[in-house]
Structures are given as structure tokens and as C-alpha cells.
Write a protein that holds these residues in place. Sequence first.
Motif, short mmCIF file in Angstrom:
data_model
loop_
_atom_site.label_atom_id
_atom_site.label_comp_id
_atom_site.label_asym_id
_atom_site.label_seq_id
_atom_site.Cartn_x
_atom_site.Cartn_y
_atom_site.Cartn_z
N TRP A 93 36.01 -42.52 -66.72
CA TRP A 93 36.18 -42.00 -68.08
C TRP A 93 37.03 -42.97 -68.90
N ARG A 94 38.08 -43.48 -68.30
CA ARG A 94 38.95 -44.38 -69.06
C ARG A 94 38.20 -45.66 -69.44
N ARG A 95 37.46 -46.21 -68.51
CA ARG A 95 36.69 -47.41 -68.83
C ARG A 95 35.65 -47.12 -69.91
N PHE A 96 35.06 -45.94 -69.87
CA PHE A 96 34.05 -45.58 -70.87
C PHE A 96 34.68 -45.42 -72.25
N VAL A 97 35.85 -44.76 -72.33
CA VAL A 97 36.53 -44.57 -73.62
C VAL A 97 37.01 -45.90 -74.17
N GLU A 98 37.60 -46.73 -73.30
CA GLU A 98 38.12 -48.01 -73.77
C GLU A 98 36.99 -48.96 -74.15
N GLY A 99 35.96 -49.03 -73.34
CA GLY A 99 34.89 -49.98 -73.58
C GLY A 99 34.12 -49.71 -74.86
N ASN A 100 34.07 -48.45 -75.30
CA ASN A 100 33.33 -48.10 -76.52
C ASN A 100 34.22 -48.03 -77.76
N GLY A 101 35.52 -48.25 -77.59
CA GLY A 101 36.42 -48.26 -78.74
C GLY A 101 36.47 -46.94 -79.49
N PHE A 102 36.36 -45.80 -78.77
CA PHE A 102 36.33 -44.50 -79.44
C PHE A 102 37.63 -44.20 -80.18
N LEU A 103 38.76 -44.59 -79.60
CA LEU A 103 40.05 -44.26 -80.20
C LEU A 103 40.21 -44.95 -81.55
N LYS A 104 39.83 -46.22 -81.63
CA LYS A 104 39.91 -46.92 -82.91
C LYS A 104 39.00 -46.27 -83.95
N LYS A 105 37.80 -45.87 -83.54
CA LYS A 105 36.87 -45.26 -84.49
C LYS A 105 37.42 -43.96 -85.05
N VAL A 106 38.04 -43.14 -84.20
CA VAL A 106 38.61 -41.89 -84.69
C VAL A 106 39.80 -42.15 -85.61
N CYS A 107 40.62 -43.14 -85.28
CA CYS A 107 41.75 -43.49 -86.15
C CYS A 107 41.26 -43.96 -87.51
N VAL A 108 40.18 -44.72 -87.53
CA VAL A 108 39.64 -45.19 -88.81
C VAL A 108 39.08 -44.02 -89.61
N ARG A 109 38.49 -43.02 -88.93
CA ARG A 109 38.01 -41.85 -89.65
C ARG A 109 39.16 -41.09 -90.29
N LYS A 110 40.29 -41.01 -89.61
CA LYS A 110 41.42 -40.29 -90.17
C LYS A 110 42.17 -41.12 -91.21
N PHE A 111 42.23 -42.43 -91.01
CA PHE A 111 42.90 -43.34 -91.93
C PHE A 111 41.92 -44.46 -92.28
N PRO A 112 41.06 -44.26 -93.27
CA PRO A 112 40.04 -45.27 -93.60
C PRO A 112 40.62 -46.64 -93.95
N GLU A 113 41.91 -46.70 -94.33
CA GLU A 113 42.51 -47.98 -94.66
C GLU A 113 42.53 -48.94 -93.46
N LEU A 114 42.44 -48.38 -92.24
CA LEU A 114 42.45 -49.21 -91.03
C LEU A 114 41.17 -50.02 -90.87
N ALA A 115 40.16 -49.75 -91.69
CA ALA A 115 38.90 -50.46 -91.56
C ALA A 115 39.05 -51.95 -91.88
N VAL A 116 40.10 -52.34 -92.59
CA VAL A 116 40.28 -53.76 -92.92
C VAL A 116 40.82 -54.55 -91.74
N LEU A 117 41.24 -53.88 -90.67
CA LEU A 117 41.78 -54.58 -89.50
C LEU A 117 40.62 -55.08 -88.64
N THR A 118 40.56 -56.37 -88.47
CA THR A 118 39.48 -56.97 -87.68
C THR A 118 39.86 -57.13 -86.21
N ALA A 119 41.14 -57.11 -85.90
CA ALA A 119 41.58 -57.29 -84.52
C ALA A 119 42.96 -56.67 -84.36
N ALA A 120 43.30 -56.38 -83.11
CA ALA A 120 44.61 -55.84 -82.78
C ALA A 120 45.12 -56.57 -81.54
N VAL A 121 46.34 -57.09 -81.61
CA VAL A 121 46.90 -57.87 -80.51
C VAL A 121 48.30 -57.36 -80.20
N GLU A 122 48.68 -57.52 -78.94
CA GLU A 122 50.03 -57.20 -78.50
C GLU A 122 50.86 -58.48 -78.48
#
Length: 492
Positions: A93-122
Motif C-alpha cells: 500500500w505504501r509503495r502504491f500511494v507513494e508511487g502514484n503521488g496521491f498525497l501531492k494531488k490531494v494537497c493541490v486540490r486543497k491548496f491550488p497554489e501548490l500547482a506551481v511547484l514542479t519539484a520538492a526536495v529535502e
Amino acid sequence: SSLPQAQPQRASNGRKQTQRGRSDAFRRSIPLAAPPFLAVVGRGATAMAMSKPQQGDPAGFLDLVGPDLSACVFARLQDPADLARAATVSRPWRRFVEGNGFLKKVCVRKFPELAVLTAAVEVRRSPAPDPGPVDANAAAQAEHRIYSHLYGALVAAGPPADCILHCVGASSTDNFPDETIDNTLEPQDRVNNRFSYWSSAGQDDPNVPETLTYRLASDICVVDEIRIQPFKAFFQIGHPIYSSKMVRFRMGHCKLPRPSESFITDDDDNQAVIADENYIWTYTSPEFLMLQENKLQTFKLPRPALCIGGVVKIELLGRVQKQATDDRYYICVCHAQVVGRSLSPVFMVDINDSAGYSILKHLPEAKNLSVEEVMQDSASDSQEWKDALASYRETSHLATALMNVLHEGAAHPAQDQQGDAPHFPHGAALLQEIQAMQGDANLMQQLQVDAQLLYLLQDGVLQLQDDEDGLQAMDEDDDADGGGVSDNDPFA
């Protein structure tokens, strides 16, 4: 006559027998050793997981349903917290959630301003070893981890503060610089027995809009509400209030270099900086009705808005008050606040594309930095860490200047005859108080610093003097009897 009625009955019985046979065949296909399904995701979203049986290795939920249908199920989860819980059910399940980027997609739905972010790095403080070939799984895991922390920071309950760092400019000014936008940073409508307000230029058309543009204390802020107080002209007959009809807000970033938008001293430069082609707006609020009342009016946004780029524009739409002396419409504001929370330095944004696409940087180790660690780099720090903190210091240059004045004294060029740096008796105590207030290294949320005063301090025009009332700014050129700042000084 009964024959037409008997045929549908037999057909119905046939369908029932077929359905019953299919159901029996489906039940026989399920291993008897398999335990019942378990509901593992809450908040209205139900997912089913099958644990490993005692004998055999039947397909799990993802294999049983298939990747396409599973993706449709996960995509319907509306809360990022549900996705975070789903990722903890099992490794598949974790590999499936991470591999499809579901968390980022939901965050963008809640905060559409995040759509301008092309990448995220630590960004880690210690230099990382050579990563070798790019690992797609590791990148997906890092993105999932970053957005889970980001969403936690976005919804976390924290004390709101005025996020305005300094003014960028106004669309027009009646008497520049006496009625400049800088006056809107003063919480009172009178300063040193003078009225403090910004005034637009007069217009014959009441529909001509005006704008006020501000730079926030961080390149990434969560804005909850904006407060504006129209100005009441007590010195005019009838005490008119020069409010606007409506108000609207935009958030985004400036395409110009940061120094070009700071400390405007000429009206022509002001007009060039605030030109709309110099900005990319990622959020636009609905229009709000402004009351013609002399009070601080709060405009609550429909949802918390994420300001990526640190620029907020207040659009004042329509005019309601004429000035009796020239029979023209004006808009006047005596105070403005952008209330929210800064996410820096734990989260930083690298905006280097004219199209507005940005890179989100997560600095998990920056949460508990001290003032000295924010101000100074260590030789053991990674280059990415140094670059991120340098960007933060550039954004919060007012706080850094204050720290230099109080902590080192070297920022003040005025020295005694022996060349020693000036000494501030209360500097150490004040520095300790600031460190105690700091907490999460959000300096600008705690320090409301006059930018012009700091630049005068660094230029040697003013010096800090200690008296029984504490540290005060005095004009170096004033004698002991005169003191204070001249009434003709534009910074008075």
C-alpha cells in the motif's frame, strides 16, 4: 390465458438460479482460511485489506481489484490524513500511494497554489553521500514525506501574526511621500500628533481602482485574513471616511530582483515596480464589501490561502467619497494587516523561472535553529543548506540587521576614536529575550521592525542611545538640547 403470465415467472426463476449459481461459485473460489476483510481507513473513506492466510498466498486487495480500479479508489480520498493512514497499512500500500503521488494531488486540490511547484526536495544540514544513479522509488518516498509534513504545517494551529515585512508600492499617491503607503504599517491613525494614512490621487470617475502591494516576511506563508482600516479625515468638514466600495486580494511573486522593490523613494520608481507585468499571481480572492466606517475591518478568506512568493496585492475597487475642496473621489487607508503564519525556514521556495514554476525545499532540521545558527553558516554544513539559509536571511534581512546591531555592533559604522564598536548596555538582554521569543526561528513573526530606521542605523545617520526609557534612536547631528528628529525629515 394463463400462459403469458407463466412465462415471465419461469424466466425470473431462471435468472435467480443463474445468479445463485454464480454467487456459490464465487464463494467456493475464496480460500476458507482467509480471514474477513478489515476496515483500515477512517473519516468516511473505507478501504479493504486482506491479510495473509495461513496456507497459500492469495492476491491482496491491490492485486484483486487491479491497479486502475485501486487508483480510482485512492483518488477519491479527500483528506491527506486518510492517504497518510493508508500508506501505513502495508508495504505494498505504501509503495502504491507513494508511487502514484496521491498525497501531492490531494494537497493541490486543497491548496491550488501548490500547482506551481514542479519539484520538492529535502535539504539536510550534513553533506549527503554520493547518491549514485537516480532512484525513482527514493524520489517518490521523499516527495510523499515532504508533502505529508507540508500539509501538517498548513493545517497546524498556530498563533496568527501580521506577516507584512515592508511596502512595495501603491498605484497612486496624492502627496508623495507625506501620504505614502508606508503609513499603512502604523497601527494608529496619528503618529507624533500627525495624521498617518495613505491617500490615492483624486479621480473624477468613481470606478477607477487602486492597489496597495506588500512584501511578506517569508516566501511561503499561510494567509487567513486581511484587515484594512479606512481613513477618517477629522481635519475636514463632516469628517468624511474615504473607503472603497469593494476589496479583493491577490497573492504571488515578483519577477524583478528583490532589491528593486524595496524602499521606494520616488513616485516614478514606485509606478515602475508595481506594474502588473512584473508579477505572477497564483491566488485571487473573491470580492468583499468594505464598509464606510472608521474601524479595522476583517476580511476572512474562504479558505486559508498559500502565498508562494511572498507578495500580496490589495485591490480597492470603486470610490464612495468626494473631497469637498476639489470635488474628486479619493481612497484613503490608515492601516493594513496580512494575518497568517510563515512556514520558513522549515519550508523554502526557490523561484527561478519567469513562468512562476518553483521548487519546494524542506529543511526538517531548521525547526529548532537558534539565532546564531540562522545568522551564521558552519563549515560542516552542506552547500544546499547554506544556500537555503542565505535565501532566508535575504528575505528576513531586517531581522538579520537588527541582530547584527544588537549582537555584534559591527553593523554600525560609527565608532569611537579607538575604533571600538559601540556598546549597547541592553543589547545582550534584548538578544536573550528575542531568542526566547523566537521558538521556531520565525523571526519576522515576532519582530515588527522599522526598515527605514535600520537602514539609517547601518548608514550611521542614527545611533542607539541608552537612557532610562531604554534604547532609542536619536539623530547624530542633533545637539544635546535639541534631540529628536526634525519635523521636516521624511522618516520622522
